[in-house]
Design a protein around this motif. Structure first.
Motif, PDB file in Angstrom:
ATOM      1  N   ASP A   1       3.591  72.486 -18.078  1.00 46.80           N
ATOM      2  CA  ASP A   1       4.933  72.030 -17.633  1.00 46.80           C
ATOM      3  C   ASP A   1       5.707  70.902 -18.113  1.00 46.80           C
ATOM      4  O   ASP A   1       6.858  70.683 -17.810  1.00 46.80           O
ATOM      5  CB  ASP A   1       4.726  72.291 -15.986  1.00 46.80           C
ATOM      6  CG  ASP A   1       4.119  70.778 -15.439  1.00 46.80           C
ATOM      7  OD1 ASP A   1       3.587  70.314 -16.164  1.00 46.80           O
ATOM      8  OD2 ASP A   1       4.298  70.881 -14.166  1.00 46.80           O
TER       9      ASP A   1
ATOM     10  N   PRO B   1       3.184  78.291 -15.947  1.00 51.02           N
ATOM     11  CA  PRO B   1       4.332  78.596 -15.031  1.00 51.02           C
ATOM     12  C   PRO B   1       5.323  79.464 -15.714  1.00 51.02           C
ATOM     13  O   PRO B   1       5.602  79.334 -17.068  1.00 51.02           O
ATOM     14  CB  PRO B   1       4.775  77.191 -14.727  1.00 51.02           C
ATOM     15  CG  PRO B   1       3.848  76.148 -14.975  1.00 51.02           C
ATOM     16  CD  PRO B   1       3.037  76.785 -16.146  1.00 51.02           C
TER      17      PRO B   1
ATOM     18  N   GLY C   1       8.388  79.381 -15.400  1.00 53.00           N
ATOM     19  CA  GLY C   1       9.498  78.445 -15.820  1.00 53.00           C
ATOM     20  C   GLY C   1       9.351  77.858 -17.152  1.00 53.00           C
ATOM     21  O   GLY C   1      10.237  77.638 -17.712  1.00 53.00           O
ATOM     22  N   SER C   2       8.084  77.525 -17.639  1.00 49.97           N
ATOM     23  CA  SER C   2       7.686  77.091 -18.850  1.00 49.97           C
ATOM     24  C   SER C   2       8.191  78.174 -19.878  1.00 49.97           C
ATOM     25  O   SER C   2       8.527  78.091 -21.104  1.00 49.97           O
ATOM     26  CB  SER C   2       6.129  76.633 -19.017  1.00 49.97           C
ATOM     27  OG  SER C   2       6.011  75.621 -18.025  1.00 49.97           O
TER      28      SER C   2
ATOM     29  N   ARG D   1      10.277  80.544 -19.393  1.00 46.97           N
ATOM     30  CA  ARG D   1      11.768  80.711 -19.732  1.00 46.97           C
ATOM     31  C   ARG D   1      12.368  79.415 -20.662  1.00 46.97           C
ATOM     32  O   ARG D   1      13.180  79.754 -21.596  1.00 46.97           O
ATOM     33  CB  ARG D   1      12.300  80.434 -18.327  1.00 46.97           C
ATOM     34  CG  ARG D   1      12.160  81.461 -17.438  1.00 46.97           C
ATOM     35  CD  ARG D   1      12.817  81.485 -16.050  1.00 46.97           C
ATOM     36  NE  ARG D   1      12.765  82.395 -15.102  1.00 46.97           N
ATOM     37  CZ  ARG D   1      11.897  82.370 -14.295  1.00 46.97           C
ATOM     38  NH1 ARG D   1      11.224  81.279 -14.060  1.00 46.97           N
ATOM     39  NH2 ARG D   1      11.518  83.447 -13.206  1.00 46.97           N
ATOM     40  N   ARG D   2      11.754  78.436 -20.500  1.00 47.03           N
ATOM     41  CA  ARG D   2      12.133  77.207 -21.292  1.00 47.03           C
ATOM     42  C   ARG D   2      11.919  77.676 -22.978  1.00 47.03           C
ATOM     43  O   ARG D   2      12.841  77.290 -23.690  1.00 47.03           O
ATOM     44  CB  ARG D   2      11.607  75.740 -21.031  1.00 47.03           C
ATOM     45  CG  ARG D   2      12.104  74.933 -21.701  1.00 47.03           C
ATOM     46  CD  ARG D   2      11.309  73.499 -21.270  1.00 47.03           C
ATOM     47  NE  ARG D   2      12.094  72.239 -22.002  1.00 47.03           N
ATOM     48  CZ  ARG D   2      13.118  71.652 -21.396  1.00 47.03           C
ATOM     49  NH1 ARG D   2      13.408  71.907 -20.418  1.00 47.03           N
ATOM     50  NH2 ARG D   2      13.487  70.486 -22.119  1.00 47.03           N
TER      51      ARG D   2
ATOM     52  N   ALA E   1       9.420  85.960 -19.094  1.00 44.11           N
ATOM     53  CA  ALA E   1       9.264  85.233 -17.870  1.00 44.11           C
ATOM     54  C   ALA E   1       9.255  85.915 -16.624  1.00 44.11           C
ATOM     55  O   ALA E   1       8.740  85.597 -15.816  1.00 44.11           O
ATOM     56  CB  ALA E   1      10.203  83.931 -17.916  1.00 44.11           C
ATOM     57  N   GLU E   2      10.094  86.918 -16.723  1.00 40.04           N
ATOM     58  CA  GLU E   2      10.286  87.973 -15.609  1.00 40.04           C
ATOM     59  C   GLU E   2       8.955  88.604 -15.161  1.00 40.04           C
ATOM     60  O   GLU E   2       8.602  88.856 -14.039  1.00 40.04           O
ATOM     61  CB  GLU E   2      11.375  88.957 -15.983  1.00 40.04           C
ATOM     62  CG  GLU E   2      12.839  88.373 -16.060  1.00 40.04           C
ATOM     63  CD  GLU E   2      13.040  87.442 -17.123  1.00 40.04           C
ATOM     64  OE1 GLU E   2      13.927  86.513 -17.200  1.00 40.04           O
ATOM     65  OE2 GLU E   2      12.468  87.775 -18.162  1.00 40.04           O
TER      66      GLU E   2
ATOM     67  N   ALA F   1       6.523  86.237 -13.907  1.00 38.36           N
ATOM     68  CA  ALA F   1       6.520  85.583 -12.296  1.00 38.36           C
ATOM     69  C   ALA F   1       5.946  86.502 -11.502  1.00 38.36           C
ATOM     70  O   ALA F   1       5.460  86.231 -10.509  1.00 38.36           O
ATOM     71  CB  ALA F   1       8.021  85.461 -12.320  1.00 38.36           C
TER      72      ALA F   1
END
Length: 406
Positions: A60, A83, A85-86, A88-89, A100-101, A104
């Motif tokens: 992260d 994660p 979120g990582s 997505r980045r 990412a979807e 998750a």
């Protein structure tokens, strides 16, 4: 369905995570002519020596993620500890798969179970645990308490017989979100590994059977010695999961076979330990499929060349002096893979031996012999392995589906 422009070599492919699964992905990428990069917190992780570019940092760490994205054309992930979120980045800078979807949903066991139920697939009876009162749940005992995140291979899990034991275990887990599942009588543990491309094409490997000791896989057998109908149902269920997630990449689905009924146990957005079989036993390895799906290349064939078994070498088997691998391999006729890990902790996967044979029973017996030889004078591990082989003799002839395309 989303068409993807093929990404030809020598583009650079990256992976977040530096363990053995990442190492084999990098090897597959290099064999297809791609350059490679890896991000991991440990500069001594197994994948680091195989990468052209190495980024040391937490999963992260925004700076580390940006450095990886800057040097890559496409990126994937090694395991579900990364994660969402990582991801997505990273996706803001380059091609990433899986999305990412999808990730998750699968990084959290509670959300994963709800997803499986929502698409009509059966699971064990369970309840989410967010607060202490959630442990007073009728129907979940005797059960297994698992962390909602990062609880694979028996880690972050406790067997509990009642709410009192569960409360103690939950405290040991730091009172973090968890899942309480009712224990079931398991006839067989099955894994289906598949690959799905961005245009929705799916190829699946024949179901493998995993034999487990103390929460850690000991043996993997393919084709799984299970009734034909169960193998077909497992394959179709895994495909449904991939389609409903609009998943791109390699996906692994674990099932329990209980009195003829299949229950989905876990879904992992990655390659699988049982899939190491595919390196020697299949037309295209799971790791090459991971490269192909990421790069928009046609997926490969998944047919078994022969029945096969894997002896998974855990740290518990590597006590004291280095084993005499030449003698062990001479007896089994297997292929040795060591992951380059220096600290053989008891539950840590250190390597594996793959055995090909004329029948799955023969492959399983020879792989079991590897475990027995490694175990030496302490017979506890080898006895459990022999029990695994004994129960593997229950089978229905006719095999299971392989090389099935949609």
């Amino acid at each position: 369905m989303t068409p993807v422009i093929p990404l030809p070599a020598p583009a650079r492919l990256g992976i977040v995570g530096g363990g053995q699964l990442a190492r084999y992905f990098l090897d597959a990428a290099r064999s297809l002519g791609y350059r490679t990069a890896v991000l991991d917190p440990d500069s001594g992780s197994p994948a680091m020596p195989a990468a052209d570019e190495r980024v040391v940092g937490a999963f992260d760490d925004a700076g580390a993620l940006d450095r990886l994205a800057a040097c890559c054309d496409a990126i994937t992930v090694e395991f579900e500890s990364v994660p969402a979120g990582s991801i997505r980045r990273l996706a803001r800078r380059c091609r990433v798969a899986p999305s990412a979807e999808a990730f998750a949903v699968l990084e959290d066991r509670i959300r994963e179970k709800r997803f499986l139920r929502a698409i009509g697939l059966p699971t064990t009876f369970y309840g989410p645990v967010i607060a202490a009162e959630d442990l007073d749940r009728a129907g979940c005992y005797p059960g297994v308490l698992k962390l909602a995140r990062q609880s694979c291979d028996g880690k972050g899990q406790f067997r509990v017989d009642d709410a009192r034991q569960a409360l103690s275990a939950w405290r040991d887990l730091g009172q973090r979100p968890a899942l309480l599942e009712r224990r079931v009588a398991i006839d067989a543990e099955i894994a289906v590994v598949l690959a799905r491309s961005a245009d929705g094409h799916i190829v699946s490997y024949p179901p493998a059977q995993n034999r487990v000791w103390n929460g850690v896989p000991v043996l993997s057998l393919a084709p799984a010695p299970i009734p034909v109908g169960a193998g077909i149902e497992a394959d179709l269920s895994a495909r449904r999961i991939a389609q409903c997630l609009d998943y791109v990449g390699v996906l692994s689905v674990e099932f329990f076979l209980c009195a003829g009924k299949l229950l989905v146990n876990e879904v992992s957005p990655r390659t699988h330990a049982s899939g190491f079989l595919s390196v020697e036993a299949c037309e295209t390895s799971q790791f090459e499929q991971q490269v192909r799906a990421l790069c928009g290349l046609p997926l490969g064939y998944t047919a078994l060349r022969s029945p096969a078994a894997i002896a998974h070498v855990a740290g518990a088997l590597l006590r004291g002096a280095e084993p005499d691998w030449s003698e062990i391999l001479g007896d089994s006729g297997g292929t040795l893979h060591l992951y380059g890990k220096t600290q053989p902790r008891p539950r840590r996967r250190m390597g594996h031996v793959t055995v090909l044979a004329q029948s799955v029973e023969e492959a399983a017996a020879r792989a079991s012999g590897v475990l027995a030889r490694l175990n030496g004078p302490d017979a506890s591990f080898s006895r459990r392995a022999q029990l695994a082989i004994g129960s593997a003799r229950w089978r229905t002839r006719g095999g299971a589906p392989g090389n099935r395309h949609s």
